[in-house]
Design a protein around this motif. Structure first.
Motif, short mmCIF file in Angstrom:
data_model
loop_
_atom_site.label_atom_id
_atom_site.label_comp_id
_atom_site.label_asym_id
_atom_site.label_seq_id
_atom_site.Cartn_x
_atom_site.Cartn_y
_atom_site.Cartn_z
N SER A 69 0.76 -1.22 -0.09
CA SER A 69 0.06 0.17 -0.05
C SER A 69 0.93 1.20 -0.21
CB SER A 69 -0.77 -0.01 1.20
OG SER A 69 -1.75 1.02 1.29
N LYS A 350 -5.54 -5.84 -7.34
CA LYS A 350 -5.17 -5.07 -6.15
C LYS A 350 -5.45 -3.80 -6.06
CE LYS A 350 -1.52 -8.63 -6.05
NZ LYS A 350 -0.42 -8.91 -6.68
N PHE A 352 -6.29 -0.27 -3.88
CA PHE A 352 -5.81 0.88 -2.55
C PHE A 352 -6.42 2.17 -2.57
CE2 PHE A 352 -2.38 -2.00 -4.48
CZ PHE A 352 -2.16 -2.75 -3.34
N GLU B 216 -5.22 4.16 4.74
CA GLU B 216 -4.76 3.46 3.61
C GLU B 216 -4.57 2.13 3.94
OE1 GLU B 216 -1.59 1.98 3.61
OE2 GLU B 216 -1.04 2.88 5.70
N ASN B 217 -4.16 1.74 5.13
CA ASN B 217 -3.96 0.33 5.63
C ASN B 217 -5.19 -0.45 5.83
OD1 ASN B 217 -3.57 -1.63 7.74
ND2 ASN B 217 -1.77 -1.53 6.74
N ALA B 220 -6.52 -0.85 2.52
CA ALA B 220 -5.92 -2.06 1.64
C ALA B 220 -6.08 -3.47 2.31
CB ALA B 220 -4.44 -1.96 1.66
N ASN B 224 -8.08 -6.11 -0.23
CA ASN B 224 -7.05 -7.24 -0.62
C ASN B 224 -7.13 -8.48 0.27
OD1 ASN B 224 -5.82 -5.75 -3.01
ND2 ASN B 224 -5.65 -4.24 -1.51
#
Lengths: 400, 400
Positions: A69, A350, A352, B216-217, B220, B224
């Motif tokens: 990420s 994928k 993000f 973001e984490n 993600a 995913n």
């Protein structure tokens, strides 16, 4: 003095080269953003291991999602900086670069002979940014720091959570990312300075300092009015109503600051009689008398489901929102419209969070996927003038 | 084409002029920072009223502490932009400026005839940054937004709080300030682009988008790996132990990522037997088996007071921290050493969080206090070439 070609990416920072000696989150997030804005970011990693986060679960196709990420838009070069040859190669890269970002512990780069003074001797115009937990000086300069330490020490946790409950960590890693953003601002300001004066800069950004800067209002209130900031659940300390309320089904966030908004909110809720109530005539009164106001609103919110309230408030132009989960948020029509989820690379599946800076008329380049460890080692060494045989020898000697 | 003198401030952005059409927080925080870094920031305010936050309590010497904190390093010019003469004056300022930042609702500037296209016609190289709740396009573009709406809609509140408890607002106004920082990064990137290409830019930054970028984490992981991010109290979702623990007296935050840190933590706690426990051999295992690890640590933490643990972890080089209140944080020796509280102006007793970007060898100029409403109107009009009689006439006509 450029002996390597900067990889040209589109975006406002096209032509800027960044040497990236960062790991974990505070540094990598900052250089992710610089790369997304067009800089050529060369991530230097330890041969064989790379960034610590490459092994953090969960994984997708054997790659850490955490790593993927925040390491998009970078090229990976492995380099053993404990070897003289490794340091020489780093200096060759620095000679043709604009910016270096590192987030090692204070003093570590100096001990390697790669501190600001060392690298300024190689490239006088270098912009050298150090991100650390506590800064390059002071009693804690050598201490390790992770996100929750910065959040805890700064007081951020003390103002986040239920009144009287446990202090809570902000769910996103704002302890790290706060410093990532201020570091990017420092680097870009230094680029502006270099464009006008020709001078390089050394930038020192600490996670702890950045938390305090994010808490500016809490700090200003405490220092100038003596209010000790406390956790208030979903409520704002200075504005009311500005919080979440239960409804007949799911909770809703609502906020009102100006008198005009207050009038529209009362109109939408059938509470026009509150408009002449002397306790609630101004914003300051509504906040000071919040403990009397809230119990008057709660039973009214309970009379309708959330979505009816959202429609009513939308019509009345009163700021309101559902309390979304992450899956809810990503399905929100506005989030979808703004393309805030990006697939990298296209077709990979994928996905993000995207860069939240939209440049109209000059869209940013497509983001590039995070590199495999050492994926660009041979390319970058070739750009530096090393022959395939040289590269082979460097690999044999475990320099790269 | 400069017909006014830019007020010269020291710092990397010296010589950059910013026209500031912002109010509340998301815009003003961004221009506070640009001003602190040396830009000449001209804040345009409504005659007689000014920024909405000038009336937000608490006050110090009749000035709003909220306003004072985020409007340092600016000059205030009152200007009625609903009058043609007011718009003409604005255009004269824009002609000699580099950047304009505004955070009105999408479309409002266009309706005034002061949108990007209008002002680009006056200054082709202008960098025009619009900060809004939801962005310049999309179904919510006309909706109002305050901090808690951005935090709620993005999912930020859903991952902040106790497990199973109420969603909590992040105690600092990260919904606003997130967008302030990304907008500053957009503006500074556009300055770099202008320096290399001569072109201006239009930048569109939305509070909602920025919350997603900070998350973001969480995003993600969900997209995913299918993990739905949830509130975890003080705990990190991917690393363990990385949280607060009760001790014999006050709670402590501790975090461990690498195996080396885990070994040192177990050593400091007398828990060496855990090092060979097959449930906890790697970081991924420690996190996956967190529910079994935490109950083994809690009783050990309960055996000593917090400060003894802090000393032990400091000696063992394990990241740890007290959970400070805001007053505690400001007394911390590192915070004091880093001068993270600044008195503005010197000697006034008014104290604020300082700029967290330290430029070694080139310290920033002293910060200037937030302006009184229209404090610099006469000065700025004089710089534009207006005579004292002209200024008097403009005041009489309620243009300034």
């Amino acid at each position: 003095m450029t002996d390597t070609e900067t990889q040209r990416r589109d975006g406002p920072l096209a032509g800027v080269r960044v040497v990236d000696l960062t790991h974990m989150l505070a540094g990598p997030y900052s250089t992710w953003l610089l790369g997304a804005l067009g800089a050529d970011v060369i991530k230097i990693e330890r041969p064989g291991k790379g960034d610590f986060t490459r092994v953090i679960a969960p994984f997708s196709d054997d790659e850490s999602i955490y790593f993927m990420s925040v390491n998009r838009n970078k090229r990976s070069l492995t380099l053993n900086l404990k070897e003289e040859k490794g340091r020489e190669i780093l200096k060759r890269i620095v000679a043709s670069s604009d910016v270096l970002v590192e987030n090692n512990r204070a003093g570590a780069m100096d001990r390697l002979g790669l501190g600001y003074a060392d690298l300024k001797a190689v490239n006088e115009k270098l912009i050298y940014a150090s991100i650390s937990g506590f800064g390059q000086d002071g009693p804690y300069r050598h201490r390790p720091c992770f996100d929750v330490v910065a959040q805890a020490m700064s007081g951020m946790m003390s103002i986040t959570g239920e009144p009287g409950g446990q202090p809570n960590r902000v769910g996103a890693s704002i302890g790290d990312i706060g410093s990532s953003l201020f570091a990017a601002i420092g680097v870009l300001s230094a680029l502006q300075k270099r464009n006008s004066t020709g001078e390089g800069s050394f930038i020192d950004v600490a996670m702890l300092d950045c938390q305090l800067a994010l808490m500016e209002n809490a700090i200003a209130r405490y220092l100038n009015a003596g209010d000790v900031p406390r956790a208030l659940g979903s409520r704002h300390p200075l504005i009311a109503p500005f919080q979440s309320f239960p409804t007949a089904d799911k909770p809703i966030a609502v906020c009102v600051d100006t008198n005009e908004q207050w009038e529209r909110m009362c109109g939408a809720m059938g509470l026009e009689h509150l408009l002449t109530d002397p306790r609630f005539l101004t914003g300051s009164q509504r906040n000071a008398n919040h403990a009397e106001l809230e119990p008057l609103l709660i039973p009214v919110f309970a009379t309708r489901p959330r979505d009816e309230w959202l429609d009513l408030f939308d019509e009345a132009d009163v700021p309101s929102s559902p309390i979304n989960s992450v899956p809810d948020a990503l399905l929100d029509p506005q989030v979808v419209h703004r393309n805030m989820v990006v697939e990298v690379p296209a077709g990979s599946g994928k996905r993000f969070a995207a860069v939240p800076i939209h440049m109209q008329g000059a869209p940013l380049a497509a983001e590039a996927p995070a590199p495999k460890l050492g994926e660009h080692t041979a390319d970058i060494l070739a750009e530096l003038g090393f022959s395939p045989a040289d590269v082979e020898a460097l690999r044999r000697d475990a320099v790269v």
